[in-house]
Design a protein around this motif. Structure first.
Motif, PDB file in Angstrom:
ATOM      1  N   PHE A 137       0.825  -1.199   0.000  1.00 11.65           N
ATOM      2  CA  PHE A 137       0.000   0.000   0.000  1.00 11.65           C
ATOM      3  C   PHE A 137       0.864   1.255   0.000  1.00 11.65           C
ATOM      4  O   PHE A 137       0.574   2.217  -0.717  1.00 11.65           O
ATOM      5  N   LEU A 138       1.920   1.248   0.808  1.00 11.99           N
ATOM      6  CA  LEU A 138       2.819   2.399   0.838  1.00 11.99           C
ATOM      7  C   LEU A 138       3.530   2.575  -0.506  1.00 11.99           C
ATOM      8  O   LEU A 138       3.717   3.698  -0.981  1.00 11.99           O
ATOM      9  N   GLN A 139       3.923   1.471  -1.117  1.00 15.82           N
ATOM     10  CA  GLN A 139       4.557   1.544  -2.430  1.00 15.82           C
ATOM     11  C   GLN A 139       3.577   2.090  -3.462  1.00 15.82           C
ATOM     12  O   GLN A 139       3.944   2.889  -4.333  1.00 15.82           O
ATOM     13  N   LEU A 140       2.329   1.651  -3.368  1.00 17.91           N
ATOM     14  CA  LEU A 140       1.291   2.160  -4.261  1.00 17.91           C
ATOM     15  C   LEU A 140       1.164   3.673  -4.139  1.00 17.91           C
ATOM     16  O   LEU A 140       1.158   4.395  -5.144  1.00 17.91           O
ATOM     17  N   GLN A 141       1.070   4.170  -2.892  1.00 11.28           N
ATOM     18  CA  GLN A 141       0.904   5.601  -2.680  1.00 11.28           C
ATOM     19  C   GLN A 141       2.136   6.378  -3.145  1.00 11.28           C
ATOM     20  O   GLN A 141       2.012   7.469  -3.715  1.00 11.28           O
ATOM     21  N   PHE A 142       3.315   5.815  -2.911  1.00 17.69           N
ATOM     22  CA  PHE A 142       4.543   6.447  -3.393  1.00 17.69           C
ATOM     23  C   PHE A 142       4.492   6.596  -4.909  1.00 17.69           C
ATOM     24  O   PHE A 142       4.789   7.666  -5.460  1.00 17.69           O
ATOM     25  N   GLY A 143       4.120   5.520  -5.596  1.00 18.05           N
ATOM     26  CA  GLY A 143       4.062   5.550  -7.053  1.00 18.05           C
ATOM     27  C   GLY A 143       3.048   6.548  -7.578  1.00 18.05           C
ATOM     28  O   GLY A 143       3.328   7.321  -8.507  1.00 18.05           O
ATOM     29  N   LEU A 144       1.865   6.577  -6.967  1.00 20.41           N
ATOM     30  CA  LEU A 144       0.819   7.492  -7.433  1.00 20.41           C
ATOM     31  C   LEU A 144       1.192   8.951  -7.169  1.00 20.41           C
ATOM     32  O   LEU A 144       0.964   9.818  -8.017  1.00 20.41           O
ATOM     33  N   CYS A 145       1.767   9.224  -6.002  1.00 19.23           N
ATOM     34  CA  CYS A 145       2.189  10.594  -5.695  1.00 19.23           C
ATOM     35  C   CYS A 145       3.306  11.043  -6.625  1.00 19.23           C
ATOM     36  O   CYS A 145       3.294  12.185  -7.135  1.00 19.23           O
ATOM     37  N   LEU A 146       4.273  10.159  -6.869  1.00 22.68           N
ATOM     38  CA  LEU A 146       5.364  10.504  -7.774  1.00 22.68           C
ATOM     39  C   LEU A 146       4.842  10.729  -9.191  1.00 22.68           C
ATOM     40  O   LEU A 146       5.323  11.609  -9.909  1.00 22.68           O
ATOM     41  N   TYR A 147       3.832   9.957  -9.574  1.00 22.61           N
ATOM     42  CA  TYR A 147       3.239  10.132 -10.902  1.00 22.61           C
ATOM     43  C   TYR A 147       2.619  11.525 -11.018  1.00 22.61           C
ATOM     44  O   TYR A 147       2.790  12.219 -12.022  1.00 22.61           O
ATOM     45  N   GLY A 148       1.890  11.935  -9.969  1.00 25.61           N
ATOM     46  CA  GLY A 148       1.283  13.262  -9.993  1.00 25.61           C
ATOM     47  C   GLY A 148       2.316  14.367 -10.090  1.00 25.61           C
ATOM     48  O   GLY A 148       2.141  15.343 -10.843  1.00 25.61           O
ATOM     49  N   VAL A 149       3.415  14.221  -9.350  1.00 24.34           N
ATOM     50  CA  VAL A 149       4.495  15.222  -9.406  1.00 24.34           C
ATOM     51  C   VAL A 149       5.132  15.239 -10.794  1.00 24.34           C
ATOM     52  O   VAL A 149       5.401  16.310 -11.362  1.00 24.34           O
ATOM     53  N   SER A 150       5.363  14.054 -11.362  1.00 25.89           N
ATOM     54  CA  SER A 150       5.996  13.996 -12.683  1.00 25.89           C
ATOM     55  C   SER A 150       5.090  14.592 -13.755  1.00 25.89           C
ATOM     56  O   SER A 150       5.572  15.243 -14.693  1.00 25.89           O
ATOM     57  N   LEU A 151       3.786  14.396 -13.624  1.00 25.43           N
ATOM     58  CA  LEU A 151       2.857  14.993 -14.583  1.00 25.43           C
ATOM     59  C   LEU A 151       2.886  16.515 -14.486  1.00 25.43           C
ATOM     60  O   LEU A 151       2.911  17.218 -15.508  1.00 25.43           O
ATOM     61  N   ALA A 152       2.898  17.040 -13.258  1.00 25.13           N
ATOM     62  CA  ALA A 152       2.973  18.489 -13.083  1.00 25.13           C
ATOM     63  C   ALA A 152       4.259  19.042 -13.696  1.00 25.13           C
ATOM     64  O   ALA A 152       4.254  20.104 -14.332  1.00 25.13           O
ATOM     65  N   LEU A 153       5.357  18.314 -13.520  1.00 29.96           N
ATOM     66  CA  LEU A 153       6.637  18.756 -14.081  1.00 29.96           C
ATOM     67  C   LEU A 153       6.591  18.744 -15.608  1.00 29.96           C
ATOM     68  O   LEU A 153       7.144  19.633 -16.266  1.00 29.96           O
ATOM     69  N   MET A 154       5.903  17.772 -16.180  1.00 27.84           N
ATOM     70  CA  MET A 154       5.782  17.700 -17.633  1.00 27.84           C
ATOM     71  C   MET A 154       4.947  18.868 -18.165  1.00 27.84           C
ATOM     72  O   MET A 154       5.235  19.409 -19.236  1.00 27.84           O
ATOM     73  N   VAL A 155       3.928  19.247 -17.398  1.00 25.35           N
ATOM     74  CA  VAL A 155       3.137  20.419 -17.780  1.00 25.35           C
ATOM     75  C   VAL A 155       4.015  21.664 -17.762  1.00 25.35           C
ATOM     76  O   VAL A 155       3.972  22.496 -18.679  1.00 25.35           O
ATOM     77  N   ARG A 156       4.821  21.808 -16.726  1.00 28.06           N
ATOM     78  CA  ARG A 156       5.685  22.985 -16.608  1.00 28.06           C
ATOM     79  C   ARG A 156       6.774  23.000 -17.690  1.00 28.06           C
ATOM     80  O   ARG A 156       7.202  24.069 -18.133  1.00 28.06           O
ATOM     81  N   ALA A 157       7.235  21.821 -18.115  1.00 29.68           N
ATOM     82  CA  ALA A 157       8.239  21.763 -19.188  1.00 29.68           C
ATOM     83  C   ALA A 157       7.662  22.311 -20.492  1.00 29.68           C
ATOM     84  O   ALA A 157       8.394  22.870 -21.325  1.00 29.68           O
ATOM     85  N   ASP A 158       6.354  22.123 -20.698  1.00 29.33           N
ATOM     86  CA  ASP A 158       5.639  22.703 -21.841  1.00 29.33           C
ATOM     87  C   ASP A 158       6.271  22.312 -23.185  1.00 29.33           C
ATOM     88  O   ASP A 158       6.436  23.151 -24.076  1.00 29.33           O
ATOM     89  N   LEU A 159       6.613  21.028 -23.289  1.00 30.14           N
ATOM     90  CA  LEU A 159       7.165  20.516 -24.550  1.00 30.14           C
ATOM     91  C   LEU A 159       6.323  19.376 -25.102  1.00 30.14           C
ATOM     92  O   LEU A 159       6.770  18.626 -25.966  1.00 30.14           O
ATOM     93  N   GLY A 160       5.104  19.276 -24.608  1.00 27.74           N
ATOM     94  CA  GLY A 160       4.206  18.207 -25.054  1.00 27.74           C
ATOM     95  C   GLY A 160       3.974  17.196 -23.950  1.00 27.74           C
ATOM     96  O   GLY A 160       4.879  16.871 -23.187  1.00 27.74           O
ATOM     97  N   LEU A 161       2.730  16.702 -23.862  1.00 25.07           N
ATOM     98  CA  LEU A 161       2.355  15.737 -22.843  1.00 25.07           C
ATOM     99  C   LEU A 161       2.161  14.364 -23.452  1.00 25.07           C
ATOM    100  O   LEU A 161       2.107  14.209 -24.673  1.00 25.07           O
ATOM    101  N   ASP A 162       2.050  13.351 -22.589  1.00 22.03           N
ATOM    102  CA  ASP A 162       1.728  12.006 -23.077  1.00 22.03           C
ATOM    103  C   ASP A 162       0.286  12.001 -23.573  1.00 22.03           C
ATOM    104  O   ASP A 162      -0.501  12.900 -23.239  1.00 22.03           O
ATOM    105  N   PRO A 163      -0.106  11.007 -24.408  1.00 23.59           N
ATOM    106  CA  PRO A 163      -1.419  11.063 -25.071  1.00 23.59           C
ATOM    107  C   PRO A 163      -2.618  11.282 -24.153  1.00 23.59           C
ATOM    108  O   PRO A 163      -3.457  12.160 -24.423  1.00 23.59           O
ATOM    109  N   TRP A 164      -2.734  10.514 -23.075  1.00 22.30           N
ATOM    110  CA  TRP A 164      -3.882  10.691 -22.196  1.00 22.30           C
ATOM    111  C   TRP A 164      -3.899  12.089 -21.575  1.00 22.30           C
ATOM    112  O   TRP A 164      -4.953  12.710 -21.411  1.00 22.30           O
TER     113      TRP A 164
END
Length: 202
Positions: A6-33
């Motif tokens: 469960f802790l690993q799950l939450q770590f992965g999901l939180c890191l995913y959210g942070v990485s998505l925000a960073l990709m938005v800030r990079a402003d060089l294109g997002l993944d398809p979804w």
């Protein structure tokens, strides 16, 4: 074992959210979804995280005819990634220098692969979008590669029409994310607990 997963799950999901925000800030294109999610966000005025939650819940409706069963990880995926993405976007500054944006894009793809490997490796249920893909494959017999490509091409096209960000990051993500997840997944794969072998007498 459950707590570790469960802790690993939450770590992965939180890191995913942070990485998505960073990709938005990079402003060089997002993944398809996320091109689709961002396009909806632009059109509706809802935050990106809110759109992530709404779309995730809506996609799960398609699980019903596919007879997919959600797990704890599925429900957490819908809520946690959206909340963390919005929180990260509030504190993450806009990036102006191209070199910094390129570095941010590279970091994003790496972090996203680690995050995905972590929550998949926890084995507590697929995300709603992954479940749609695997459910279609199981019910139709279509090849996994073409099913995923078809889904992602569809949401990418819709997202682009809605105004989502498509660019070099979209291409790099598509090329790199699969191999990177394959590299990181063994480090996060939680082996099921094995029962001890019964004692034998001679």
């Amino acid at each position: 074992m459950f707590i570790r997963r469960f802790l690993q799950l939450q770590f992965g999901l939180c890191l995913y959210g942070v990485s998505l925000a960073l990709m938005v800030r990079a402003d060089l294109g997002l993944d398809p979804w996320d091109v689709f999610h961002q396009g909806l966000s632009e059109r509706t005025g809802l935050s990106l995280g809110t759109v992530l939650i709404i779309v995730g819940a809506a996609v799960m409706l398609f699980w019903i005819p596919l007879r997919q069963k959600p797990g704890i990880g599925t429900l957490c995926n819908i809520v946690v990634i959206g909340l963390v993405t919005d929180a990260a976007l509030k504190v993450m500054p806009h990036l102006d220098h191209l070199g910094v944006r390129v570095l941010a894009l590279g970091a994003t793809i790496m972090l996203n692969a680690v995050a995905t490997a972590a929550y998949i490796g926890a084995g507590m249920g697929p995300g709603p979008r992954d479940g749609l893909m695997t459910g279609l494959v199981r019910r139709t017999g279509w090849p996994l590669r073409w099913t995923r490509t078809g889904i992602e091409a569809t949401v990418l096209g819709l997202g682009w029409l809605l105004g989502g960000s498509v660019g070099v990051g979209t291409v790099l993500y598509a090329v790199a994310i699969g191999p990177l997840i394959q590299i990181f997944l063994p480090y996060f794969q939680v082996e099921p607990k094995r029962e001890p072998a019964p004692a034998t007498t001679t």
